[in-house]
Design a protein around this motif. Structure first.
Motif, short mmCIF file in Angstrom:
data_model
loop_
_atom_site.label_atom_id
_atom_site.label_comp_id
_atom_site.label_asym_id
_atom_site.label_seq_id
_atom_site.Cartn_x
_atom_site.Cartn_y
_atom_site.Cartn_z
N MET A 149 4.96 -0.92 1.55
CA MET A 149 5.65 0.16 2.25
C MET A 149 6.61 -0.33 3.33
O MET A 149 7.75 0.09 3.38
CB MET A 149 4.63 1.12 2.87
CG MET A 149 3.89 1.93 1.82
SD MET A 149 2.84 3.16 2.57
CE MET A 149 4.03 4.20 3.40
N ASP A 156 15.43 -0.27 2.85
CA ASP A 156 16.26 0.94 2.83
C ASP A 156 17.19 0.99 4.03
O ASP A 156 18.36 1.35 3.92
CB ASP A 156 15.37 2.19 2.83
CG ASP A 156 16.19 3.46 2.72
OD1 ASP A 156 16.65 3.75 1.60
OD2 ASP A 156 16.42 4.12 3.75
N ARG B 23 4.18 8.76 0.82
CA ARG B 23 4.36 8.55 2.26
C ARG B 23 5.70 7.87 2.54
O ARG B 23 6.41 8.22 3.47
CB ARG B 23 3.22 7.70 2.82
CG ARG B 23 1.92 8.43 2.95
CD ARG B 23 0.82 7.50 3.44
NE ARG B 23 1.14 6.87 4.70
CZ ARG B 23 0.76 5.65 5.05
NH1 ARG B 23 0.05 4.93 4.21
NH2 ARG B 23 1.08 5.14 6.21
N LEU B 24 6.02 6.91 1.69
CA LEU B 24 7.25 6.15 1.88
C LEU B 24 8.48 7.03 1.67
O LEU B 24 9.44 6.97 2.45
CB LEU B 24 7.25 4.98 0.90
CG LEU B 24 8.28 3.88 1.10
CD1 LEU B 24 8.24 3.35 2.52
CD2 LEU B 24 8.01 2.74 0.13
N GLN B 25 8.44 7.87 0.63
CA GLN B 25 9.58 8.75 0.36
C GLN B 25 9.86 9.65 1.56
O GLN B 25 11.01 9.81 1.97
CB GLN B 25 9.30 9.60 -0.89
CG GLN B 25 9.73 8.89 -2.16
CD GLN B 25 9.27 9.57 -3.41
OE1 GLN B 25 8.22 10.22 -3.43
NE2 GLN B 25 10.02 9.41 -4.49
N THR B 27 8.86 9.15 4.74
CA THR B 27 9.26 8.35 5.90
C THR B 27 10.73 7.96 5.81
O THR B 27 11.48 8.08 6.78
CB THR B 27 8.40 7.07 5.99
OG1 THR B 27 7.03 7.43 5.89
CG2 THR B 27 8.63 6.33 7.29
N ILE B 28 11.12 7.48 4.63
CA ILE B 28 12.50 7.03 4.46
C ILE B 28 13.47 8.20 4.60
O ILE B 28 14.53 8.08 5.19
CB ILE B 28 12.66 6.30 3.11
CG1 ILE B 28 12.03 4.90 3.22
CG2 ILE B 28 14.12 6.21 2.69
CD1 ILE B 28 12.15 4.05 2.00
N ASP B 31 13.82 8.69 8.19
CA ASP B 31 14.61 7.57 8.74
C ASP B 31 16.10 7.83 8.52
O ASP B 31 16.91 7.66 9.42
CB ASP B 31 14.25 6.25 8.04
CG ASP B 31 12.89 5.71 8.48
OD1 ASP B 31 12.32 6.27 9.43
OD2 ASP B 31 12.44 4.73 7.86
#
Lengths: 275, 91
Positions: A149, A156, B23-25, B27-28, B31
């Motif tokens: 993660m 990104d 979770r990553l999707q 969070t990004i 961001d």
């Protein structure tokens, strides 16, 4: 034809920027003796690319010496002991990232473009000055990430920064240290998962390989042709081939045919063409 | 486990891989919003301003209006769904 510049970057530290730079550079130089390859270690203050290549005892001058005019560019270049068409421009160990500016990097790389076909830039971790110095003259960027993660999140961010650069920089994804068994048991994100999140073209996938530690101990990159049995070594050699426009399907690290990936590479015709 | 549970089998386990991806999707996405300097309150301001302009031309159903940011690959789209009740007469 002036040489091309390829940036190796990741945002997060410890995902394998330096290892990838060393292995891909060695594979590129080994696959074609007519291609002259130069690596630049941009991690001023924390240099390590020399160690990975086993060249740590041959350094006389460094990048900062060149930029400050203390020596000629040629004097600072360390020739590889195995491959005559491979050279390293080491980082200074006693200075910091502010010792050079992006403008100085552009003019230095312009000079190197006349001497080499490919210039591989090993960027430091982070997105501060060291990163901006590294991006300054890049034509292509290889974003290295693991399927974790924090590494993907940082990747990104870096892709966003590269996309915002006024100059067009092509971004490619290199997924490092993939554990096929963990992906199979649904305990690690897959290549497709990471690609879906990051949305850039895939350049390669490197399997987790214990031999990387042994190769660093010896200062002999795994992608050297002698390491026939190494999965990571072969994967790095495949990446080097793809960079010169050869179509190589993704390695079968899952022990089964991954057709989706093969199709991906059909799209990837030739990233870097030589005249 | 009741009869229904017996028929459908045990509930499907959410794997750590699914969890990481989800979770990553999220969070990004946040961001990227932050980098674009568009916090939620700004998005709400945008919705209100947009509605006030549209209300000059249409009578809209404010309660059923939805404004969201949707993500597609590396692009984020602003999607507004504004049900129109009737056209307002021109002045």
């Amino acid at each position: 034809m002036p040489g091309k510049t390829i940036l190796f970057t990741s945002g997060k530290g410890g995902v394998g920027k330096t290892t990838s730079t060393a292995n891909i550079a060695v594979a590129l130089a080994a696959q074609d003796p007519n291609i002259n390859v130069c690596m630049i270690d941009m991690d001023i203050g924390l240099r390590n690319l020399d160690i990975q290549l086993g060249l740590e005892n041959r350094i006389v001058y460094n990048l900062v010496d060149v930029v400050e005019g203390a020596c000629k560019t040629k004097q600072a270049l360390v020739k590889d002991k195995r491959l005559p068409n491979l050279a390293l421009l080491p980082a200074a160990q006693t200075r910091d990232k502010s010792a050079v500016t992006p403008e100085q990097m552009v003019s230095l790389i312009d000079e190197l473009r006349e001497m080499f076909d490919l210039i591989l830039i090993d960027s430091p971790a982070g997105i501060e000055q060291g990163f901006h110095n590294s991006v300054a003259a890049a034509d292509e960027a290889i974003i290295i990430t693991t399927a974790e993660m924090s590494a993907v999140r940082d990747a990104d961010r870096v892709i966003g920064l590269l996309e915002a650069y006024p100059r067009k920089i092509n971004c490619w994804l290199l997924i490092n240290r993939l554990r096929a068994s963990m992906v199979k048991s649904n305990d690690m994100m897959s290549v497709d998962d990471v690609m879906e999140i990051l949305g850039i073209k895939l350049l390669g996938v490197i399997p987790e390989d214990e031999k990387i530690i042994v190769s660093t101990n010896k200062g002999e990159p795994l992608s050297l042709a002698v390491n026939k049995t190494s999965g990571a070594g072969q994967a790095f050699r495949n990446v080097a081939l793809r960079l010169t426009g050869v179509e190589v399907p993704l390695m079968d690290i899952f022990g089964e045919n991954q057709n989706i990936f093969v199709k991906q590479f059909k799209k990837l015709k030739s990233l870097i063409k030589f005249g | 486990m009741g009869l229904l549970g017996w028929l459908t089998g045990p509930p499907k386990e959410v794997t750590s891989r699914d969890e990481a991806k989800k979770r990553l999707q999220l969070t990004i996405f946040h961001d990227r919003m932050e980098v674009m300097e568009l916090p939620p309150e700004r998005l709400n301001d945008l919705r209100n301003e947009l509605l006030s302009v549209i209300a000059k031309y249409f009578e809209v159903d404010i309660n059923r209006t939805e404004c969201t940011l949707e993500q597609d690959e590396r692009e984020v789209a602003f999607v507004a769904n504004i049900p129109v009740k009737r056209l307002r007469a021109g002045e």
